[in-house]
Design a protein around this motif. Structure first.
Motif, mmCIF file in Angstrom:
data_model
loop_
_atom_site.group_PDB
_atom_site.id
_atom_site.type_symbol
_atom_site.label_atom_id
_atom_site.label_comp_id
_atom_site.label_asym_id
_atom_site.label_seq_id
_atom_site.Cartn_x
_atom_site.Cartn_y
_atom_site.Cartn_z
ATOM 1 N N VAL A 97 0.837 -1.204 0.000
ATOM 2 C CA VAL A 97 0.000 0.000 0.000
ATOM 3 C C VAL A 97 0.868 1.247 0.000
ATOM 4 O O VAL A 97 0.627 2.188 -0.763
ATOM 5 N N MET A 98 1.890 1.285 0.853
ATOM 6 C CA MET A 98 2.750 2.463 0.911
ATOM 7 C C MET A 98 3.591 2.603 -0.357
ATOM 8 O O MET A 98 3.950 3.712 -0.748
ATOM 9 N N ALA A 99 3.915 1.481 -0.996
ATOM 10 C CA ALA A 99 4.705 1.551 -2.225
ATOM 11 C C ALA A 99 3.912 2.165 -3.366
ATOM 12 O O ALA A 99 4.463 2.902 -4.196
ATOM 13 N N TYR A 100 2.615 1.866 -3.417
ATOM 14 C CA TYR A 100 1.784 2.371 -4.511
ATOM 15 C C TYR A 100 0.973 3.603 -4.130
ATOM 16 O O TYR A 100 0.113 4.024 -4.894
ATOM 17 N N CYS A 101 1.238 4.191 -2.945
ATOM 18 C CA CYS A 101 0.489 5.369 -2.501
ATOM 19 C C CYS A 101 1.014 6.618 -3.206
ATOM 20 O O CYS A 101 2.120 7.090 -2.918
ATOM 21 N N LYS A 102 0.232 7.161 -4.121
ATOM 22 C CA LYS A 102 0.648 8.347 -4.878
ATOM 23 C C LYS A 102 0.502 9.626 -4.053
ATOM 24 O O LYS A 102 1.123 10.638 -4.368
ATOM 25 N N SER A 103 -0.342 9.579 -2.993
ATOM 26 C CA SER A 103 -0.516 10.770 -2.166
ATOM 27 C C SER A 103 0.745 11.105 -1.383
ATOM 28 O O SER A 103 0.976 12.263 -1.035
ATOM 29 N N LEU A 104 1.545 10.097 -1.080
ATOM 30 C CA LEU A 104 2.786 10.304 -0.323
ATOM 31 C C LEU A 104 3.877 9.446 -0.956
ATOM 32 O O LEU A 104 4.102 8.308 -0.545
ATOM 33 N N PRO A 105 4.565 9.967 -1.987
ATOM 34 C CA PRO A 105 5.565 9.150 -2.693
ATOM 35 C C PRO A 105 6.681 8.627 -1.794
ATOM 36 O O PRO A 105 7.227 7.555 -2.040
ATOM 37 N N LYS A 106 7.029 9.376 -0.732
ATOM 38 C CA LYS A 106 8.107 8.947 0.162
ATOM 39 C C LYS A 106 7.601 8.089 1.320
ATOM 40 O O LYS A 106 8.336 7.821 2.265
ATOM 41 N N GLY A 107 6.339 7.661 1.235
ATOM 42 C CA GLY A 107 5.744 6.938 2.353
ATOM 43 C C GLY A 107 6.451 5.638 2.677
ATOM 44 O O GLY A 107 6.671 5.322 3.855
ATOM 45 N N LEU A 108 6.824 4.878 1.668
ATOM 46 C CA LEU A 108 7.485 3.597 1.921
ATOM 47 C C LEU A 108 8.816 3.797 2.637
ATOM 48 O O LEU A 108 9.151 3.058 3.572
#
Length: 371
Positions: A290-301
Motif C-alpha cells: 500500500v505504501m509503495a503504490y500510494c501516490k498521495s505520499l511518494p516517500k511513504g514507503l
C-alpha cells in the motif's frame, strides 16, 4: 428511450417505497423514545426534596435512551446500506435530542435535584459525542457541518449547545451567574472576542471532551484531528471506508504503519501460533504494498521502513537475501522491486535484440529474460 421509459416508473416507485420505509423507521424510534423511554416518574420528580440515588447516577430514561440508540445503530449497520443507515441514525439522534433539550431547558428543580440535572445532561452530551462519530462520514462533516448538506449533524450540535446552556444556568451558583450576566447577556456577549462561524457550534465539544482543544475548534480543520480520533471515526463507520483508512495510514508521517511494524516480531521462531504468524506476514506485505503504490505520499514507503530497517539491521538481508531467509519485510521489498524491474528488464532486452538484429542480421537469437 424506450428502455428508459420502461424502467423509469419502477425506479421511482422503488425510491418512494424506500422513503416510506425510512420515515416509518425514524418515526417509530422517535415515538418510542418520546412516549416510553423518556417517561419515568421516579427519575423526573424534579420537585422532590430528596436527591435521586444520592446523586450517584443519571436518570433511568437517559441510560435507556443510550441503550436504545446503540441497539438501533447495531441493527442499521447490520441490515441497511451504509449511507442510509447513517442518515437514519442521525435523524433519530437529532429529534430525540430536540425533545431532551426542550424538556431540560424548562425545568425548575429543587436544590437536591439540581445535581441530577448536571449528571443527566453530562451523560447526554457524552453519549451524543460517542454516537456522533457514527453518523459522520468524514472529519469535515463532524467539525464543519453545513445546514444545507449536513442538516441533522448541524442540528445535533445546536441541541447539544442548548443542553450545555441549560446545564450552566440550572446548576451554576446564583452568585456566579449574577457576576457574569449582571449587565445583561448582550453586554457579556459583546465583551467576548470575535470567533469563527463554527466555533460556537462546536463549543459543547470543547467542554465535554478534552481531546477537542480550543485551537482545533476555533479553526476547524481535518488535518488537526489526532490519529486516535481518525481511528475512532474509521471504526465507527458501518463499513470499511478505504479512503479514511488511507488517510490514517499517511497521517503524521505514517505513524500508524510505523507503530504496527515496530510491534511485530522479526524472527518467525518467536511467534508460537501459526495463525498469528500468517496474519502478521499478510499485514506486513499489505503495508509495504500500500505504501509503495500510494501516490498521495511518494516517500511513504521510505518513511515507514527506514527506522524499522535500521532498528533491526535488515539492510544486509535486503542486499544478500538467502533462499532460506524468512524475514517478511525484506521478502516483500524484494517482491515489490522485482515487480517494478521486470517490465524495464524486458524493455531493455527487447531494445538489445533490435540493436543486434540491425548490426548483425540473421545472427540474433531470441532470449527469454530471466525471472
Amino acid at each position: 428511450s424506450k428502455n428508459r421509459s420502461l424502467f423509469l416508473l419502477p425506479v421511482q416507485q422503488y425510491q418512494e417505497f424506500i422513503k416510506v420505509i425510512q420515515f416509518q423507521i425514524t418515526s417509530y424510534n422517535i415515538r418510542v423514545c418520546a412516549t416510553s423511554i423518556f417517561q419515568d416518574a421516579q427519575s423526573h420528580h424534579w420537585e422532590d426534596s430528596k436527591s435521586f440515588y444520592e446523586g450517584e447516577r443519571c436518570s433511568f430514561s437517559i441510560q435507556m435512551w443510550h441503550y436504545h440508540c446503540c441497539a438501533l445503530r447495531y441493527d442499521l449497520w447490520t441490515v441497511v446500506p451504509s449511507k442510509i443507515a447513517q442518515e437514519l441514525l442521525a435523524e433519530v439522534l437529532s429529534e430525540t435530542l430536540s425533545i431532551l433539550a426542550s424538556r431540560y431547558s424548562q425545568l425548575c428543580p429543587t436544590y437536591k435535584r439540581s445535581s441530577q440535572i448536571r449528571t443527566d445532561i453530562t451523560a447526554i452530551l457524552l453519549c451524543t459525542e460517542n454516537l456522533l462519530w457514527s453518523v459522520c462520514q468524514s472529519a469535515g462533516k463532524l467539525l464543519q457541518p453545513l445546514e444545507d448538506t449536513s442538516h441533522w449533524i448541524f442540528t445535533i450540535h445546536n441541541h447539544c449547545n442548548a443542553l450545555l446552556a441549560a446545564l450552566a444556568v440550572l446548576t451554576s451558583p446564583l452568585g456566579k451567574l449574577y457576576e457574569v450576566f449582571c449587565g445583561g447577556f448582550r453586554a457579556y456577549d459583546a465583551a467576548q472576542p470575535l470567533k469563527p462561524m463554527n466555533c460556537g457550534l462546536l463549543e459543547w465539544l470543547r467542554w465535554i471532551q478534552s481531546s477537542f482543544s480550543y485551537e482545533l475548534l476555533s479553526t476547524p480543520s481535518c488535518d488537526k484531528i489526532s490519529v486516535d480520533q481518525h481511528l475512532t471515526l474509521l471504526l465507527s463507520q458501518p463499513r470499511c471506508d478505504w479512503n479514511l483508512l488511507l488517510q490514517i495510514l499517511i497521517l503524521q508521517d505514517c505513524l500508524v504503519p510505523r507503530i504496527l511494524l515496530n510491534n511485530m516480531s522479526t524472527d518467525p521462531k518467536n511467534v508460537d501460533d501459526e495463525y498469528i504468524e500468517e496474519k502478521q506476514s499478510a499485514l506486513i506485505e499489505a503495508i509495504v504494498m500500500v505504501m509503495a503504490y500510494c501516490k498521495s505520499l511518494p516517500k511513504g514507503l521510505g518513511i515507514v521502513l527506514e527506522g524499522y530497517m535500521d532498528k533491526h539491521q535488515l539492510w544486509n538481508k535486503l542486499c544478500y537475501l538467502a533462499a532460506e531467509d524468512e524475514s517478511d519485510v525484506p521478502r516483500c521489498l524484494k517482491l515489490f522491486i522485482s515487480k517494478a524491474i521486470k517490465p524495464i528488464l524486458k524493455h531493455v532486452i527487447s531494445l538489445l535484440h533490435t540493436w543486434q538484429a540491425l548490426e548483425n542480421p540473421g545472427t540474433c537469437h531470441k532470449q527469454v529474460p530471466p525471472e
